[in-house]
Write a protein that holds these residues in place. Structure first.
Motif, mmCIF file in Angstrom:
data_model
loop_
_atom_site.group_PDB
_atom_site.id
_atom_site.type_symbol
_atom_site.label_atom_id
_atom_site.label_comp_id
_atom_site.label_asym_id
_atom_site.label_seq_id
_atom_site.Cartn_x
_atom_site.Cartn_y
_atom_site.Cartn_z
ATOM 1 N N LEU A 131 0.861 -1.093 0.084
ATOM 2 C CA LEU A 131 -0.323 -0.032 -0.168
ATOM 3 C C LEU A 131 0.984 1.210 0.076
ATOM 4 N N LEU A 132 0.914 2.279 -0.985
ATOM 5 C CA LEU A 132 1.769 3.213 -1.418
ATOM 6 C C LEU A 132 0.844 4.562 -0.769
ATOM 7 N N ALA A 133 -0.117 4.609 -1.328
ATOM 8 C CA ALA A 133 -0.962 5.851 -0.859
ATOM 9 C C ALA A 133 -2.501 5.536 -0.664
ATOM 10 N N TRP A 134 -3.085 6.343 0.169
ATOM 11 C CA TRP A 134 -4.527 6.086 0.290
ATOM 12 C C TRP A 134 -5.039 7.478 0.765
ATOM 13 N N THR A 135 -6.468 7.404 0.852
ATOM 14 C CA THR A 135 -7.115 8.504 1.104
ATOM 15 C C THR A 135 -7.544 8.568 2.617
ATOM 16 N N ASP A 136 -7.942 9.648 3.317
ATOM 17 C CA ASP A 136 -8.418 9.765 4.671
ATOM 18 C C ASP A 136 -9.663 8.552 4.921
ATOM 19 N N GLY A 137 -10.235 8.435 3.826
ATOM 20 C CA GLY A 137 -11.373 7.606 3.857
ATOM 21 C C GLY A 137 -10.964 6.162 4.335
ATOM 22 N N TYR A 138 -10.160 5.916 3.368
ATOM 23 C CA TYR A 138 -9.358 4.618 3.442
ATOM 24 C C TYR A 138 -8.737 4.307 4.870
ATOM 25 N N ASP A 139 -8.020 5.340 5.013
ATOM 26 C CA ASP A 139 -7.264 5.357 6.452
ATOM 27 C C ASP A 139 -8.353 4.974 7.789
ATOM 28 N N ARG A 140 -9.548 5.693 7.657
ATOM 29 C CA ARG A 140 -10.352 5.488 8.639
ATOM 30 C C ARG A 140 -11.010 4.100 8.753
ATOM 31 N N LEU A 141 -11.168 3.718 7.638
ATOM 32 C CA LEU A 141 -11.850 2.238 7.154
ATOM 33 C C LEU A 141 -10.632 1.099 7.872
ATOM 34 N N ALA A 142 -9.488 1.232 7.443
ATOM 35 C CA ALA A 142 -8.208 0.078 7.312
ATOM 36 C C ALA A 142 -7.363 0.258 8.471
ATOM 37 N N ARG A 143 -7.267 1.482 9.289
ATOM 38 C CA ARG A 143 -6.119 1.395 10.250
ATOM 39 C C ARG A 143 -6.761 0.547 11.464
ATOM 40 N N PRO A 144 -7.972 0.939 11.918
ATOM 41 C CA PRO A 144 -8.620 0.351 13.086
ATOM 42 C C PRO A 144 -8.260 -1.177 13.002
ATOM 43 N N VAL A 145 -8.464 -1.922 12.011
ATOM 44 C CA VAL A 145 -8.262 -3.374 11.961
ATOM 45 C C VAL A 145 -6.856 -3.850 11.716
ATOM 46 N N GLY A 146 -5.957 -3.098 11.568
ATOM 47 C CA GLY A 146 -4.561 -3.319 11.613
ATOM 48 C C GLY A 146 -4.018 -3.402 10.063
ATOM 49 N N LEU A 147 -5.065 -3.216 9.157
ATOM 50 C CA LEU A 147 -4.481 -3.204 7.733
ATOM 51 C C LEU A 147 -3.443 -2.287 7.192
ATOM 52 N N ASN A 154 1.249 -4.082 3.456
ATOM 53 C CA ASN A 154 1.047 -5.056 2.469
ATOM 54 C C ASN A 154 -0.312 -5.851 2.619
ATOM 55 N N LEU A 155 -1.192 -5.831 1.537
ATOM 56 C CA LEU A 155 -2.558 -6.744 1.436
ATOM 57 C C LEU A 155 -2.118 -8.088 1.770
ATOM 58 N N ALA A 156 -1.321 -8.658 0.919
ATOM 59 C CA ALA A 156 -1.239 -10.066 1.114
ATOM 60 C C ALA A 156 -0.626 -10.422 2.358
ATOM 61 N N ARG A 157 0.271 -9.826 3.128
ATOM 62 C CA ARG A 157 0.882 -10.103 4.350
ATOM 63 C C ARG A 157 -0.327 -10.003 5.271
ATOM 64 N N PHE A 158 -1.192 -8.952 5.427
ATOM 65 C CA PHE A 158 -2.216 -8.865 6.191
ATOM 66 C C PHE A 158 -3.087 -9.954 6.035
ATOM 67 N N VAL A 159 -3.604 -10.288 4.723
ATOM 68 C CA VAL A 159 -4.567 -11.339 4.683
ATOM 69 C C VAL A 159 -4.149 -12.684 5.324
ATOM 70 N N PHE A 160 -2.718 -12.721 4.856
ATOM 71 C CA PHE A 160 -2.366 -14.493 5.224
ATOM 72 C C PHE A 160 -1.721 -14.523 6.598
ATOM 73 N N GLY A 161 -1.187 -13.421 7.156
ATOM 74 C CA GLY A 161 -0.181 -13.309 8.248
ATOM 75 C C GLY A 161 -0.744 -12.728 9.469
ATOM 76 N N ASP A 162 -2.014 -12.064 9.446
ATOM 77 C CA ASP A 162 -2.405 -11.306 10.483
ATOM 78 C C ASP A 162 -3.852 -12.105 10.949
ATOM 79 N N GLU A 163 -3.837 -12.313 12.241
ATOM 80 C CA GLU A 163 -5.159 -13.139 12.487
ATOM 81 C C GLU A 163 -6.446 -12.306 12.684
ATOM 82 N N ARG A 164 -5.946 -10.775 12.646
ATOM 83 C CA ARG A 164 -7.390 -9.701 12.627
ATOM 84 C C ARG A 164 -7.944 -9.930 11.140
#
Length: 283
Positions: A131-147, A154-164
Motif C-alpha cells: 500500500l503506497l498511498a491512500w485517502t483519509d477515508g481509507y485510513d479510517r476504514l483500514a487502520r482500526p483493523v490493522g491493515l 501489504n495486503l497479502a501479508r495482512f490477509v495471510f499473516g495477521d489473525e485480525r
C-alpha cells in the motif's frame, strides 16, 4: 510448488466452459460440466495431444495463431486474452516484464487524484500488494483493523499473516483467493520480487497459501463487493473498482464505494460528513 501457470490457466478455463456455451451436446454421462480436452482440441483446430502437452507444461510456447484459437474456443474475455498472451511469453524462462523492483513512489498527479476522491476509501498498491498511498477515508476504514501496519503495509501479508484479517473479512476465503490471483497476475515466480513474497507466505501461511497457488489462475476480479467488519461502523458492504495505471507506474488504484444505503450511512458516520456524502452505488 508448480510453475506451470499456463497449463493451470488453460485447464481451469476449459473446465469452466460448458458444452452448451460452445454449441456442443451435453450428454448424460459427463464426469465434468466443462469441456473435455478432445472437445477443446476440435474447437481450436489442434490435436488432443497438443492440448495435453500445454496443460501438463511440456509445451509452454504456443504460436500466436494457436493462442488466438484457444482464446476463441474458450470464450475468453478481453482481460483473459491478455493474461493468456502474457503467460505464453513468461513461462519457462521467456520474456519477463517484472524484473524491476516494485514501484514505491507515487506521482504527484496520482496523489492529487487520491485527494479528489475523498471521502471515498481509495488506495494505491503496487504489483506485490504494498500500500503506497491512500485517502483519509481509507485510513479510517483500514487502520482500526490493522491493515495499515507494516512499512510499507501489504495486503497479502495482512490477509495471510495477521489473525485480525479473518475478523475484518467475513468472506476471508474469497479475499484470500483474490490476493493470490493478484500476485499471480503476470509472470509470478519468474518475477524475483513476487517470488520472494511467495516464498515468505509459503513459510508463514503454509497450505492456506500454497494450496491456492496450485489451483487458482492469476485473474483477480477487477470489480465486485467485499464484506468488511469495522470495529466502530460494524458490518459494511463495499463495492470496489480497480483502475490500472500506465505500465510505467506498475500500480493500481482500488476505489471503494458503499454497496447499500446502510453502508453509506456508516461511512458518513466515520468521515463525520453530512448524510449522503457517500451515496450507495445501488441507489
Amino acid at each position: 510448488m508448480s510453475d506451470n501457470e499456463l497449463g493451470l490457466f488453460l485447464r481451469t478455463r476449459r473446465e469452466a466452459v460448458t458444452p452448451a456455451e460452445v454449441g456442443l451436446p451435453t450428454g448424460s454421462r459427463r464426469r465434468t460440466p466443462g469441456l473435455r480436452r478432445a472437445e477443446l482440441a476440435t474447437l481450436a483446430g489442434v490435436s488432443v495431444e497438443y492440448v495435453t502437452r500445454l496443460e501438463q507444461g511440456r509445451d509452454r510456447h504456443p504460436s500466436p495463431q494457436v493462442v488466438a484459437a484457444l482464446a476463441e474456443a474458450l470464450r475468453l474475455t478481453a482481460g483473459e486474452r491478455v493474461h493468456l498472451h502474457r503467460l505464453t511469453k513468461n513461462q519457462g524462462g521467456g520474456l519477463c516484464t517484472g524484473g524491476a523492483a516494485p514501484a514505491l513512489t507515487v506521482r504527484p498527479t496520482v496523489r492529487a487524484l487520491l485527494d479528489r476522491l475523498e471521502p471515498a476509501p481509495a488506495v494505491l498498491v503496487n504489483r506485490i500488494g504494498d500500500l503506497l498511498a491512500w485517502t483519509d477515508g481509507y485510513d479510517r476504514l483500514a487502520r482500526p483493523v490493522g491493515l495499515l501496519d507494516g512499512t510499507p503495509p501489504n495486503l497479502a501479508r495482512f490477509v495471510f499473516g495477521d489473525e485480525r484479517a479473518r475478523a475484518a473479512y467475513p468472506d476471508w476465503d474469497r479475499v484470500a483467493d483474490e490476493q493470490v490471483a493478484a500476485l499471480k497476475q503476470g509472470p509470478f515466480r519468474v518475477d524475483p520480487h513476487v517470488a520472494a513474497l511467495a516464498d515468505e507466505l509459503t513459510v508463514t501461511a503454509g497450505a492456506e497459501f500454497t494450496g491456492r497457488v496450485e489451483r487458482l489462475p492469476g485473474l483477480p476480479a477487477s470489480t465486485g463487493i467485499t464484506r468488511f467488519t469495522h470495529p466502530e461502523a460494524g458490518a459494511l458492504r463495499l463495492a470496489y473498482e480497480t483502475l490500472e495505471l500506465p505500465a510505467d507506474d506498475d500500480q493500481r488504484l482500488i476505489v471503494h464505494l458503499p454497496a447499500d444505503d446502510a453502508t453509506a450511512s456508516a461511512l458518513d458516520g466515520l468521515t463525520g460528513r453530512r448524510p449522503g456524502a457517500l451515496r450507495a452505488v445501488s441507489g
